[in-house]
Design a protein around this motif. Sequence first.
Motif, short mmCIF file in Angstrom:
data_model
loop_
_atom_site.label_atom_id
_atom_site.label_comp_id
_atom_site.label_asym_id
_atom_site.label_seq_id
_atom_site.Cartn_x
_atom_site.Cartn_y
_atom_site.Cartn_z
N THR A 178 1.60 -5.03 3.00
CA THR A 178 0.37 -5.53 3.63
C THR A 178 0.27 -7.04 3.61
O THR A 178 -0.28 -7.64 4.53
CB THR A 178 -0.88 -4.93 2.96
OG1 THR A 178 -0.93 -5.33 1.57
CG2 THR A 178 -0.88 -3.41 3.06
N ASP A 200 0.88 -1.17 0.00
CA ASP A 200 0.00 0.00 0.00
C ASP A 200 0.92 1.22 0.00
O ASP A 200 1.67 1.43 0.95
CB ASP A 200 -0.90 -0.02 1.24
CG ASP A 200 -1.90 1.12 1.26
OD1 ASP A 200 -1.69 2.13 0.56
OD2 ASP A 200 -2.90 1.00 2.01
N ASN A 244 -1.29 -7.75 6.99
CA ASN A 244 -1.70 -6.60 7.79
C ASN A 244 -1.05 -6.59 9.18
O ASN A 244 -1.73 -6.60 10.21
CB ASN A 244 -3.23 -6.56 7.90
CG ASN A 244 -3.88 -6.34 6.54
OD1 ASN A 244 -3.37 -5.56 5.72
ND2 ASN A 244 -4.97 -7.05 6.28
#
Length: 446
Positions: A418, A387, A430
């Motif tokens: 991520t 990201d 994450n």
Amino acid sequence: MKAVLIKNANIVNEGKIVKGDVLVQDGRIAEISETISAKSSDTKVIDADGSYLMPGMIDDQVHFREPGLTHKADIESESKAAVAGGITSFIEMPNTIPQATTIELLEDKFDIAAKTSWANYSFMFGGTNDNIDEILKVDPQKVAGIKLFLGSSTGNMLVDNPKVLEEIFSKTKLLISAHCEDEATIKQNLEKYKAEYGEDIPMELHPIIRSEEACYISSSNAIKLAKKTGARLHVFHLSTEKETHLFSNNKPLAEKQITAEVCIHHLWFTDEDYKTKGSKIKWNPAVKTQNDRDGLLKALLDDRIDVIATDHAPHTLEEKNNKYLNAPSGGPLVQHALVALLELYHKGKITLEKIVEKFAHNPAILFQIKERGYIRKGYKADLVLVDLNSPWTVKKENLLYKCQWSPFEGTIFKSRVTHTLVNGVVVYENTKFANKSNPERLTFNR
């Protein structure tokens, strides 16, 4: 093995960025298309809309410190940090304790990695002044190459006998990777400053002691020997602008006999940073001037330099906090290498396509690594999603290195990793480790 479908990603691969889906089955990339539907209800679907999908990075130079130096790091801890940083394969160096200078000791390291690593792995075989017979036993299809310390060695790994060097260069079929710094020049410089400062040599003198001249003499001599013998030479961690002119961009990488690498720290820091970072940016070769940093980036972009690596080499803070003569060189980098490069992208200094070329495609070409380094149907599914707009700050609490420090502490990175897939398994998702990895020993098309 559960299928994984990555939807709506900006796929960065082979010089292009295209929007599409990637289906992963049985550890491999099964399909790449503009749109793909899940084949079964238990397929894991990742919506990557707005994110960028890249092949997993391949780091061709790390020191994970196992066996023998595991108070600093080990294969499990550092490979885990690497995976969190988007590095899915690594090549580790031989200067552990014991040093990997026999086939038996080399295979001991492979055994450790098979049990504990989170990323795919290979190891360099270490050359010495007296192990040519062992060097000639190494199988080029199963081992990344041979590492020669032509300066700054540990133990007995400084190869300084000219006759031995020429014999190794002439006889081995392995790719030779070399650390190039001229020991005589460094010793002369060091003695000068010891006479002036005693034990209190300022850290800022590190790039003067381990000077441009020391690097250039050693690199140019190694290149002359490679040209004389026809050896396949890869020069690790260039640190000077002057050295970049020893390398060419007049043929494709796959056809080059002499290649070069640059490391993250030499693209990021300059000698101005010694004032605030001190021994935390003490590496061999040394971080040098802004002109050197700019010249290295220029050579990377115009293909005189072929690959990016980390030279990840942790030490404890206690060790690093010594005075100049006793503070070891090296630092941890694998967790932050890709995001540091993405910061250079945000500053307009490098493209995403070039990052992927130099940190994924080209290591696979250079070392002839089988079925990795690209997003291609049938290839191993080593993948990383990033990201580009998710800022975070490097803090002690989010460091994964066993040594628990980083030269990037306090840095705000705009981008984050991520998801990381290793051989089709979502290992990192994450900020959490989602599944135990299923890493493999790298094999080579030689």
